[in-house]
Design a protein around this motif. Sequence first.
Motif, PDB file in Angstrom:
ATOM      1  N   VAL A  41       0.843  -1.205   0.000  1.00 23.30           N
ATOM      2  CA  VAL A  41       0.000   0.000   0.000  1.00 23.30           C
ATOM      3  C   VAL A  41       0.874   1.249   0.000  1.00 23.30           C
ATOM      4  CG1 VAL A  41      -1.612   1.354   1.390  1.00 23.30           C
ATOM      5  CG2 VAL A  41      -2.012  -1.093   1.051  1.00 23.30           C
ATOM      6  N   VAL A  42       1.921   1.246   0.820  1.00 22.09           N
ATOM      7  CA  VAL A  42       2.820   2.402   0.895  1.00 22.09           C
ATOM      8  C   VAL A  42       3.560   2.607  -0.418  1.00 22.09           C
ATOM      9  CG1 VAL A  42       4.896   3.306   2.011  1.00 22.09           C
ATOM     10  CG2 VAL A  42       3.107   2.226   3.394  1.00 22.09           C
ATOM     11  N   VAL A  43       4.199   1.556  -0.897  1.00 22.65           N
ATOM     12  CA  VAL A  43       5.034   1.672  -2.101  1.00 22.65           C
ATOM     13  C   VAL A  43       4.201   2.029  -3.326  1.00 22.65           C
ATOM     14  CG1 VAL A  43       6.540   0.395  -3.679  1.00 22.65           C
ATOM     15  CG2 VAL A  43       6.812   0.135  -1.205  1.00 22.65           C
ATOM     16  N   LEU A  44       3.062   1.385  -3.493  1.00 25.94           N
ATOM     17  CA  LEU A  44       2.233   1.649  -4.671  1.00 25.94           C
ATOM     18  C   LEU A  44       1.603   3.038  -4.604  1.00 25.94           C
ATOM     19  CD1 LEU A  44       0.650  -1.886  -4.959  1.00 25.94           C
ATOM     20  CD2 LEU A  44       2.133  -0.819  -6.659  1.00 25.94           C
ATOM     21  N   SER A  45       1.318   3.523  -3.412  1.00 29.19           N
ATOM     22  CA  SER A  45       0.820   4.903  -3.280  1.00 29.19           C
ATOM     23  C   SER A  45       1.885   5.892  -3.735  1.00 29.19           C
ATOM     24  CB  SER A  45       0.413   5.181  -1.833  1.00 29.19           C
ATOM     25  OG  SER A  45      -0.653   4.348  -1.431  1.00 29.19           O
ATOM     26  N   ILE A  46       3.125   5.658  -3.320  1.00 25.62           N
ATOM     27  CA  ILE A  46       4.222   6.529  -3.749  1.00 25.62           C
ATOM     28  C   ILE A  46       4.429   6.412  -5.249  1.00 25.62           C
ATOM     29  CG2 ILE A  46       6.724   6.880  -3.568  1.00 25.62           C
ATOM     30  CD1 ILE A  46       6.489   6.099  -0.617  1.00 25.62           C
ATOM     31  N   ARG A  47       4.345   5.199  -5.748  1.00 27.44           N
ATOM     32  CA  ARG A  47       4.500   4.973  -7.198  1.00 27.44           C
ATOM     33  C   ARG A  47       3.437   5.732  -7.989  1.00 27.44           C
ATOM     34  NH1 ARG A  47       3.667   4.050 -11.860  1.00 27.44           N
ATOM     35  NH2 ARG A  47       4.518   2.426 -13.201  1.00 27.44           N
ATOM     36  N   LEU A  48       2.214   5.737  -7.510  1.00 30.09           N
ATOM     37  CA  LEU A  48       1.145   6.475  -8.174  1.00 30.09           C
ATOM     38  C   LEU A  48       1.399   7.980  -8.138  1.00 30.09           C
ATOM     39  CD1 LEU A  48      -2.137   4.670  -7.067  1.00 30.09           C
ATOM     40  CD2 LEU A  48      -1.432   5.139  -9.410  1.00 30.09           C
ATOM     41  N   ALA A  49       1.985   8.459  -7.056  1.00 27.86           N
ATOM     42  CA  ALA A  49       2.203   9.896  -6.891  1.00 27.86           C
ATOM     43  C   ALA A  49       3.328  10.430  -7.767  1.00 27.86           C
ATOM     44  CB  ALA A  49       2.488  10.215  -5.427  1.00 27.86           C
ATOM     45  N   ILE A  50       4.332   9.603  -8.069  1.00 26.21           N
ATOM     46  CA  ILE A  50       5.507  10.122  -8.765  1.00 26.21           C
ATOM     47  C   ILE A  50       5.632   9.663 -10.209  1.00 26.21           C
ATOM     48  CG2 ILE A  50       6.765  10.208  -6.589  1.00 26.21           C
ATOM     49  CD1 ILE A  50       8.398   7.797  -7.583  1.00 26.21           C
ATOM     50  N   GLU A  51       4.875   8.655 -10.595  1.00 26.50           N
ATOM     51  CA  GLU A  51       5.055   8.083 -11.927  1.00 26.50           C
ATOM     52  C   GLU A  51       3.750   8.173 -12.720  1.00 26.50           C
ATOM     53  OE1 GLU A  51       6.400   7.175 -15.047  1.00 26.50           O
ATOM     54  OE2 GLU A  51       7.955   6.745 -13.536  1.00 26.50           O
ATOM     55  N   PRO A  52       3.741   8.912 -13.834  1.00 24.29           N
ATOM     56  CA  PRO A  52       2.501   9.075 -14.603  1.00 24.29           C
ATOM     57  C   PRO A  52       2.130   7.866 -15.450  1.00 24.29           C
ATOM     58  CG  PRO A  52       4.296  10.255 -15.666  1.00 24.29           C
ATOM     59  CD  PRO A  52       4.845   9.743 -14.369  1.00 24.29           C
ATOM     60  N   ARG A  53       3.074   6.974 -15.697  1.00 22.80           N
ATOM     61  CA  ARG A  53       2.809   5.843 -16.588  1.00 22.80           C
ATOM     62  C   ARG A  53       2.141   4.683 -15.845  1.00 22.80           C
ATOM     63  NH1 ARG A  53       8.690   4.780 -18.807  1.00 22.80           N
ATOM     64  NH2 ARG A  53       9.038   5.005 -16.554  1.00 22.80           N
ATOM     65  N   ARG A  54       1.251   3.993 -16.538  1.00 25.52           N
ATOM     66  CA  ARG A  54       0.591   2.777 -16.047  1.00 25.52           C
ATOM     67  C   ARG A  54      -0.065   2.979 -14.684  1.00 25.52           C
ATOM     68  NH1 ARG A  54       5.801  -0.973 -17.506  1.00 25.52           N
ATOM     69  NH2 ARG A  54       5.610  -0.883 -19.777  1.00 25.52           N
ATOM     70  N   ARG A  55      -0.740   4.101 -14.555  1.00 21.58           N
ATOM     71  CA  ARG A  55      -1.381   4.386 -13.280  1.00 21.58           C
ATOM     72  C   ARG A  55      -2.577   3.483 -13.016  1.00 21.58           C
ATOM     73  NH1 ARG A  55      -1.331  10.852 -11.833  1.00 21.58           N
ATOM     74  NH2 ARG A  55       0.897  10.941 -11.355  1.00 21.58           N
ATOM     75  N   ALA A  56      -3.272   3.089 -14.047  1.00 23.36           N
ATOM     76  CA  ALA A  56      -4.433   2.216 -13.856  1.00 23.36           C
ATOM     77  C   ALA A  56      -3.999   0.877 -13.259  1.00 23.36           C
ATOM     78  CB  ALA A  56      -5.156   2.000 -15.182  1.00 23.36           C
ATOM     79  N   LEU A  57      -2.896   0.342 -13.774  1.00 27.37           N
ATOM     80  CA  LEU A  57      -2.384  -0.927 -13.259  1.00 27.37           C
ATOM     81  C   LEU A  57      -1.919  -0.776 -11.819  1.00 27.37           C
ATOM     82  CD1 LEU A  57      -1.753  -3.853 -14.027  1.00 27.37           C
ATOM     83  CD2 LEU A  57       0.511  -3.100 -14.779  1.00 27.37           C
ATOM     84  N   ALA A  58      -1.230   0.327 -11.529  1.00 25.27           N
ATOM     85  CA  ALA A  58      -0.772   0.556 -10.160  1.00 25.27           C
ATOM     86  C   ALA A  58      -1.941   0.749  -9.210  1.00 25.27           C
ATOM     87  CB  ALA A  58       0.158   1.769 -10.123  1.00 25.27           C
ATOM     88  N   ALA A  59      -2.982   1.442  -9.658  1.00 22.94           N
ATOM     89  CA  ALA A  59      -4.162   1.650  -8.826  1.00 22.94           C
ATOM     90  C   ALA A  59      -4.864   0.330  -8.534  1.00 22.94           C
ATOM     91  CB  ALA A  59      -5.117   2.623  -9.507  1.00 22.94           C
ATOM     92  N   ALA A  60      -4.941  -0.549  -9.525  1.00 25.78           N
ATOM     93  CA  ALA A  60      -5.554  -1.862  -9.313  1.00 25.78           C
ATOM     94  C   ALA A  60      -4.748  -2.678  -8.303  1.00 25.78           C
ATOM     95  CB  ALA A  60      -5.658  -2.603 -10.645  1.00 25.78           C
ATOM     96  N   ALA A  61      -3.419  -2.628  -8.427  1.00 29.45           N
ATOM     97  CA  ALA A  61      -2.567  -3.346  -7.476  1.00 29.45           C
ATOM     98  C   ALA A  61      -2.707  -2.771  -6.076  1.00 29.45           C
ATOM     99  CB  ALA A  61      -1.106  -3.277  -7.940  1.00 29.45           C
ATOM    100  N   LEU A  62      -2.854  -1.456  -5.986  1.00 20.44           N
ATOM    101  CA  LEU A  62      -3.049  -0.817  -4.686  1.00 20.44           C
ATOM    102  C   LEU A  62      -4.359  -1.264  -4.044  1.00 20.44           C
ATOM    103  CD1 LEU A  62      -2.331   1.250  -2.510  1.00 20.44           C
ATOM    104  CD2 LEU A  62      -3.318   3.033  -3.974  1.00 20.44           C
ATOM    105  N   ALA A  63      -5.431  -1.304  -4.833  1.00 18.69           N
ATOM    106  CA  ALA A  63      -6.726  -1.753  -4.310  1.00 18.69           C
ATOM    107  C   ALA A  63      -6.651  -3.211  -3.845  1.00 18.69           C
ATOM    108  CB  ALA A  63      -7.800  -1.588  -5.384  1.00 18.69           C
TER     109      ALA A  63
END
Length: 469
Positions: free
Chosen positions: A205-227
């Motif tokens: 949850v922590v790492v993927l939240s940071i990944r979503l905040a700093i990286e514009p690419r593949r946000r949908a995939l990161a958001a799904a992994a976060l959920a």
Amino acid sequence: MTTFGASTATLPVVAPSTTIPLRWITQTWAGVVFFIAFTAPGWAAAFGAPAAAGTGVVAALGTAALALRTIRSPQWRSLPWSALAFAGWAGASLAWSRWPETTVLTWTLLAATALVAIGMAAMLSWRQLVSALAWALAAVMALSLAFEAWAAAIVGGPVGIEFAPVDAGTDRSDIWTSAQLFSGGRLDGIVGNANLLAMLALLAVVVLSIRLAIEPRRRALAAAALALSAYLLVRTESATAFVATVALAVALVILLAARLARTTRGRVRVYLAAAVVGAVAAGVAWRMRHTLLGFLGRDGDLTDRTEIWDLVVSRGAAQPVVGNGFATPWIPWDPAFSDWIVMPRGLHIIQAHSVWVDVWFQLGAVGVVLLAGMYALFVWRTWVFAVRQHRWERRDDRVTATVSLLPVAVGVIVVIQGLTESSPLLLWGWMLTVLFLAKLQPRYAARHSDTAKGGKVGYGLGLDQPPLV
């Protein structure tokens, strides 16, 4: 010419002709190594301890090969000496160990993991580190859900170690997952333990939240992994993970308040207020401990942990200063541990379920002091590092401020987990501790001489360095 990641002051700095492929190879390999560290219990459950050991050897050898290719002039004074001092004392305990074979095996694991962590700290920029961790954790979450779905829908019941059938007489230690995805029970995931999966889910949850905040690419995939990570965190029903989540939220509030204060006097006020509120909250929690434990679904002995602690302390009293010999985890086939603590349903205990009790038992008061010093330095460096990253004028500053939260979050997770588990001295817990100690170690030797020559320099990250992009 400036290479990607050079502004982080993390190394290596490589020749321009090899920067792009080497950067891609390093980040990809780091993701593989993290995945192996996160899923090591699953490898052992599926294919046995030799297979798990084999994956560890591959991870260590691969990292060593990349490190030799990338790091030419390591700055030895910048090594994480607090972690190496603890590891050195653990190795020295072989001289008086009551279980020398276990000490050799487990210390080798400890030392190899530390060396891999130091290599990763040297080779990865902060962006690469976040990306590698995000990929590995997302894979663990997805694989855990798929495994639980397979066990519940296809197998239709619990799955045993090495895929053995499970019946009423099967010991709990021989069950990989209880297959409760659709029945509402706790999930064990690919790692075979709900508490371990819970801490991995919280880290995800922590790492993927940071990944979503700093990286514009593949946000949908990161958001799904976060959920998915949040879902698994809830389904593990781990009391330790719940406490760690609350502690992490409180730490982030205090950290953000300290950033807003900007001045030393303002930060002192924030810390004093936090100390007062924390003391009051701790007192209330202690008075209401039985109610809180009931709310978390735990009894007064913390799911048999107090009984385990009593047995370990009683046995460790023979050597209270230097300990009885390093053994993390307790090797189950060693006669010293094989039938020592066996809980109901045949659950064989292979750790003291507290890093502090385990270290005192194995390495004595000396080991406890070394470990406490290491964690104190870890918390101090990560906190100071995060508080100083408060600028928001540029995009790079925003990335810096966001990524600098990661070491603090890892510190909170590892320290809280260590209260009721010995896992912080194993695999990913130990790896990330050493990695951030190395990455935040101040640098001493010439900072620019090797860079000016276009060569490769040692690792280390000073607190006065440019943004972490």
